[in-house]
Design a protein around this motif. Structure first.
Motif, mmCIF file in Angstrom:
data_model
loop_
_atom_site.group_PDB
_atom_site.id
_atom_site.type_symbol
_atom_site.label_atom_id
_atom_site.label_comp_id
_atom_site.label_asym_id
_atom_site.label_seq_id
_atom_site.Cartn_x
_atom_site.Cartn_y
_atom_site.Cartn_z
ATOM 1 N N ILE A 162 -17.704 -2.435 -9.723
ATOM 2 C CA ILE A 162 -17.535 -3.435 -8.675
ATOM 3 C C ILE A 162 -16.809 -4.614 -9.305
ATOM 4 C CG2 ILE A 162 -18.735 -5.117 -7.214
ATOM 5 C CD1 ILE A 162 -20.929 -3.029 -6.798
ATOM 6 N N LEU A 163 -15.702 -5.011 -8.698
ATOM 7 C CA LEU A 163 -14.912 -6.147 -9.176
ATOM 8 C C LEU A 163 -15.241 -7.367 -8.322
ATOM 9 C CD1 LEU A 163 -11.491 -4.310 -9.582
ATOM 10 C CD2 LEU A 163 -13.153 -4.836 -11.375
ATOM 11 N N TRP A 164 -15.513 -8.478 -8.982
ATOM 12 C CA TRP A 164 -15.970 -9.693 -8.311
ATOM 13 C C TRP A 164 -15.042 -10.854 -8.634
ATOM 14 C CZ3 TRP A 164 -20.476 -10.964 -5.427
ATOM 15 C CH2 TRP A 164 -20.719 -12.334 -5.278
ATOM 16 N N TYR A 165 -14.571 -11.546 -7.581
ATOM 17 C CA TYR A 165 -13.844 -12.802 -7.785
ATOM 18 C C TYR A 165 -14.259 -13.742 -6.666
ATOM 19 C CZ TYR A 165 -10.128 -16.286 -8.056
ATOM 20 O OH TYR A 165 -9.447 -17.468 -8.147
ATOM 21 N N ASP A 166 -14.868 -14.875 -7.039
ATOM 22 C CA ASP A 166 -15.360 -15.780 -5.991
ATOM 23 C C ASP A 166 -15.720 -17.130 -6.588
ATOM 24 O OD1 ASP A 166 -16.086 -16.544 -3.398
ATOM 25 O OD2 ASP A 166 -17.126 -14.649 -3.040
ATOM 26 N N TYR A 167 -15.807 -18.111 -5.679
ATOM 27 C CA TYR A 167 -16.248 -19.445 -6.071
ATOM 28 C C TYR A 167 -17.669 -19.404 -6.631
ATOM 29 C CZ TYR A 167 -12.450 -21.778 -3.477
ATOM 30 O OH TYR A 167 -11.236 -22.221 -3.024
#
Length: 248
Positions: A162-167
């Motif tokens: 699972i790839l995660w990119y977020d504030y």
């Protein structure tokens, strides 16, 4: 935590649709001709490719890939650029107008569906890679966030990512989003190996500096306190939790 009822899901989905309807589609801040935006996107691409290489995902042509909250399909097309086959790529988005645009912009073989990431229609263990980019910060109902995380874990393969990119911080200019911190990510994905690194120089500062000095943006972007997002990978059924990636 209480389960997400259909009524609560409907309320949150309506709020999200309203919030996105207020956003300016042709905002110059998100133009490729804006030096700050160009720096942000190229830095993020470089870091994400580094992550994929580090975890052995260097030949994407055989992998099945899902993005939740795919919007107009930017990341779907990026995966194709990096070697993934269009027929192995799927995107899901809540907003029908964005799904329509994604279908127009992406190759015909890419599957783009209108639906909620909290109720995915795919069988379990379908995808090798599942990506979310600034989706969770746009969902303010913690029960929906947990349901979305559970669905991502359900559809990713046991050896997938699972790839995660977020504030990870709140946006003081936008009450419709809320940062997702390290502790919250671990709560969303219990019993998983989670590796996070800070990324993305504070956008107003980035937009101010980038026209004059990319070097200054690069140097300040190495200071964790100046970065507003987490980029990372999440693996199922791992013994090690919370490892932090070294900075490339």
């Amino acid at each position: 935590m209480d389960s997400l009822s259909p009524e609560s899901a409907g309320v949150e989905e309506a709020r999200i649709r309203t919030a996105y309807a207020k956003r300016q589609r042709d905002d110059v801040r998100y133009s490729w001709f804006s030096p700050g935006y160009l720096f942000l996107m190229q830095e993020r691409e470089r870091r994400l490719l580094t992550l994929l290489r580090r975890h052995g995902f260097t030949f994407l042509d055989t992998y099945k890939i899902l993005e939740i909250g795919c919007g107009t399909g930017y990341w779907l097309r990026e995966f194709i650029k990096w070697g993934a086959r269009p027929e192995n790529i799927t995107g899901v988005d809540l907003l029908s107008d964005r799904v329509t645009e994604a279908k127009t912009l992406c190759p015909e073989a890419v599957q783009v569906q209108c639906g909620s990431a909290a109720t995915l229609t795919f069988p379990g263990a379908t995808f090798d890679l599942v990506l979310q980019s600034t989706v969770f910060s746009s969902v303010l109902d913690s029960r929906m966030q947990q349901q979305m995380a559970s669905e991502m874990l359900r559809v990713v393969k046991s050896d997938g990512l699972i790839l995660w990119y977020d504030y990870h911080v709140n946006n003081p200019w936008n009450a419709d989003v809320r940062g997702v911190g390290r502790r919250a990510i671990h709560q969303l994905f219990p019993c998983c190996s989670i590796q996070l690194q800070r990324l993305t120089l504070v956008p107003p500062l980035l937009r101010l500096l980038a026209p004059y000095s990319w070097l200054a943006c690069y140097v300040l972007g190495k200071v964790p306190w100046f970065c507003t997002h987490y980029l990372g990978v999440i693996r199922k059924n791992a013994n090690v939790m919370g490892e932090k990636l070294p900075r490339p």
